[in-house]
Design a protein around this motif. Structure first.
Motif, PDB file in Angstrom:
ATOM      1  N   VAL A  80      -7.095   5.504   7.580  1.00 39.30           N
ATOM      2  CA  VAL A  80      -6.244   4.380   7.173  1.00 39.30           C
ATOM      3  C   VAL A  80      -6.201   3.055   7.991  1.00 39.30           C
ATOM      4  CG1 VAL A  80      -3.755   3.548   6.125  1.00 39.30           C
ATOM      5  CG2 VAL A  80      -4.579   5.862   5.951  1.00 39.30           C
ATOM      6  N   TYR A  85      -7.625   1.142   1.574  1.00 42.29           N
ATOM      7  CA  TYR A  85      -7.441   2.328   1.963  1.00 42.29           C
ATOM      8  C   TYR A  85      -8.822   2.927   2.330  1.00 42.29           C
ATOM      9  CZ  TYR A  85      -5.209   7.153   2.626  1.00 42.29           C
ATOM     10  OH  TYR A  85      -4.930   8.475   3.022  1.00 42.29           O
ATOM     11  N   THR A 111      -3.813   0.610  -6.102  1.00 43.90           N
ATOM     12  CA  THR A 111      -3.465  -0.689  -5.234  1.00 43.90           C
ATOM     13  C   THR A 111      -4.125  -2.054  -5.871  1.00 43.90           C
ATOM     14  OG1 THR A 111      -3.687   0.995  -3.246  1.00 43.90           O
ATOM     15  CG2 THR A 111      -3.825  -1.369  -2.644  1.00 43.90           C
ATOM     16  N   THR A 140       1.201   5.285  -2.471  1.00 49.92           N
ATOM     17  CA  THR A 140       1.117   6.722  -2.019  1.00 49.92           C
ATOM     18  C   THR A 140       1.893   7.925  -2.924  1.00 49.92           C
ATOM     19  OG1 THR A 140       1.255   5.871   0.209  1.00 49.92           O
ATOM     20  CG2 THR A 140       1.360   8.256  -0.110  1.00 49.92           C
ATOM     21  N   LEU A 178       0.838  -1.213   0.148  1.00 47.07           N
ATOM     22  CA  LEU A 178       0.000   0.008   0.150  1.00 47.07           C
ATOM     23  C   LEU A 178       0.727   1.190  -0.034  1.00 47.07           C
ATOM     24  CD1 LEU A 178      -2.872   0.852   0.110  1.00 47.07           C
ATOM     25  CD2 LEU A 178      -2.703   1.035   2.478  1.00 47.07           C
TER      26      LEU A 178
END
Length: 212
Positions: free
Chosen positions: A177, A124, A136, A86, A82
């Motif tokens: 999160v 997320y 993702t 970002t 994950l």
């Protein structure tokens, strides 16, 4: 004699169990329940917050080898991805191609030394980032293909936890999160329902050290 098993869980904040007031996360819960089945579990949590696949590629072997001497039944569960997706300064922290190279390198090296499983990135909670969600999902699908090619069992938790009201609502109420204890309990149950995990820890205690 109980079957002695030593397990390292290598990953990010979800592997760490960040925000769980019970300090167990999903990894602690699955090991606690394996103990209840009659296994003698030595459990090492090697989850580090904000770690990407690049970070894990640099550290996993030294950390794991110190904890899994060759004379023991040593197993490794990887769970990451994950943080790679970002966005920082207009680009992902790790490019998709590099994420895939890292995963292949980590898993191919690990499976030559230990019995290995891979758990994909969790969802997320904040839905205002649809592009990150797709990144993702794409990453998880590619990880699944890598694992299939290496014959490493892979669990895609994303579609399961995305539908979990407990996971999503706890994360939204927290930091957007990380869930609380209830969310990690959902994660743990997902892992425990996985055939590969059941092969590791069946109800009848047999010598399954070579099962993956």
């Amino acid at each position: 004699m109980l079957q002695e098993v030593r397990i390292c869980f290598v990953g990010d904040s979800f592997a760490n169990g960040t925000s769980d007031s019970e300090c167990l996360g999903w990894t602690g819960r699955v090991c606690a329940n394996a103990n209840k089945k009659g296994y003698d579990i030595t459990y090492y949590n090697l989850g580090i917050r904000r770690d990407t696949s690049t970070d894990i590629a640099k550290r996993w072997l030294q950390e794991v080898s110190l904890r899994l001497p060759k004379e023991y039944d040593g197993r490794v569960v990887f769970s990451f991805g994950l943080n790679d997706t970002t966005l920082e300064n207009g680009k992902t922290r790790v490019d998709l191609a590099d994420s895939l190279k890292n995963a292949h390198k980590i898993l191919s090296e690990a499976q030559n030394l230990y019995t290995v499983l891979m758990v994909g990135p969790a969802p997320y909670a904040e839905q205002e980032y649809p592009q990150r969600k797709q990144r993702t999902i794409d990453l998880s699908n590619q990880y699944a293909l890598i694992c299939k090619g290496l014959n490493v069992p892979y669990l895609d938790v994303f579609p399961i936890l995305e539908k979990s009201n407990i996971w999503i609502n706890e994360a939204r109420a927290n930091d957007g999160v990380h869930p609380r204890a209830g969310g990690y309990a959902e994660f743990a149950q997902t892992v425990e329902n996985w055939d590969a995990w059941l092969n590791w820890f069946p109800l009848n205690l047999i010598d399954n050290s070579k099962l993956g």
